[in-house]
Design an enzyme around this catalytic site. Structure first.
Site, PDB file in Angstrom:
ATOM      1  N   ASP A  63       0.880  -1.152   0.000  1.00 20.06           N
ATOM      2  CA  ASP A  63       0.000   0.000   0.000  1.00 20.06           C
ATOM      3  C   ASP A  63       0.919   1.203   0.000  1.00 20.06           C
ATOM      4  OD1 ASP A  63      -2.701   1.014  -0.057  1.00 20.06           O
ATOM      5  OD2 ASP A  63      -2.231   1.926   1.871  1.00 20.06           O
ATOM      6  N   PHE A 111       3.460   5.821 -13.481  1.00 16.35           N
ATOM      7  CA  PHE A 111       1.999   5.907 -13.373  1.00 16.35           C
ATOM      8  C   PHE A 111       1.672   6.722 -12.134  1.00 16.35           C
ATOM      9  CE2 PHE A 111       3.364   2.255 -10.988  1.00 16.35           C
ATOM     10  CZ  PHE A 111       2.533   2.178  -9.892  1.00 16.35           C
ATOM     11  N   GLY A 112       0.382   6.925 -11.882  1.00  9.84           N
ATOM     12  CA  GLY A 112      -0.030   7.675 -10.697  1.00  9.84           C
ATOM     13  C   GLY A 112       0.447   9.115 -10.748  1.00  9.84           C
TER      14      GLY A 112
END
Length: 197
Positions: A70, A153-154
């Protein structure tokens, strides 16, 4: 060879984790490889709790070792937000580009010296019997003023490294060497190698 299930449905994370584990002595598999369709509700209080929820759920379903992470971006000018809520920042319906645009708008008036940020990742490794080990990595940087770069990404296009490059400007190998996820996955792999030797 020990089977290691990547406990994620995020294609960007799958690519990064596969690269990071290429030379490790594990049979790395994805949920799709095992025919697993699992959507774990990430309602923990932070990165460690969410990574643990995912790793345990996938380890139990796949009946093998599972590795979950996470991660999120913490922006000083936003009081450390969005943090564990990074993937849901701005509410449902926003994609990566929408979330980065929202962050740039929120930081429009923040001077360059106050745009500090970091990526943080917690990797959890779970066994089918519920045992768990966790590893953490952080990557310090800042938020730029416009998206740059084609990789990653993100939030990578707006995250600036201390050298001033965007994370999306880095090659996969350059990013893996310094990133939060790279640090945490390598630490997990070292620990697992030590346990199996």
């Amino acid at each position: 060879m020990t089977r290691l299930l990547l406990a994620t449905n995020n294609p960007g994370k799958v690519r990064e984790m596969r690269r990071l584990l290429t030379d490790e002595p594990f049979e790395v598999v994805t949920p799709a490889d095992l025919g697993i369709t699992l959507d774990v509700v990430e309602d923990g209080d932070g990165y460690a709790e969410n990574a643990t929820l995912k790793a345990r759920a996938f380890a139990e379903t796949g009946q093998c070792l599972a590795l979950a992470d996470d991660s999120g971006i913490e922006v000083d000018a936003l009081g450390g937000a969005p943090g564990p809520l990074s993937a849901r920042y701005g509410g449902p319906g926003l994609d990566d580009a929408g979330r980065t645009d929202l962050m740039l708008r929120e930081l429009r008036d923040v001077p360059d010296g106050d745009r500090g940020a970091r990526y943080r990742a917690v990797v959890a490794v779970a066994w089918p019997d519920g045992r768990i080990e966790r590893f953490e990595g952080t990557w310090e940087g800042s938020i730029g003023r416009e998206p740059r770069g084609e990789n990653g990404f993100g939030y990578d296009p707006i995250f600036r490294t201390p050298e001033g490059r965007s994370a999306a400007d880095l090659s996969a190998e350059e990013k893996d060497a310094v990133s939060h996820r790279g640090q945490a996955v390598r630490a997990a792999a070292r620990w697992l190698r030590g346990k199996s030797s």
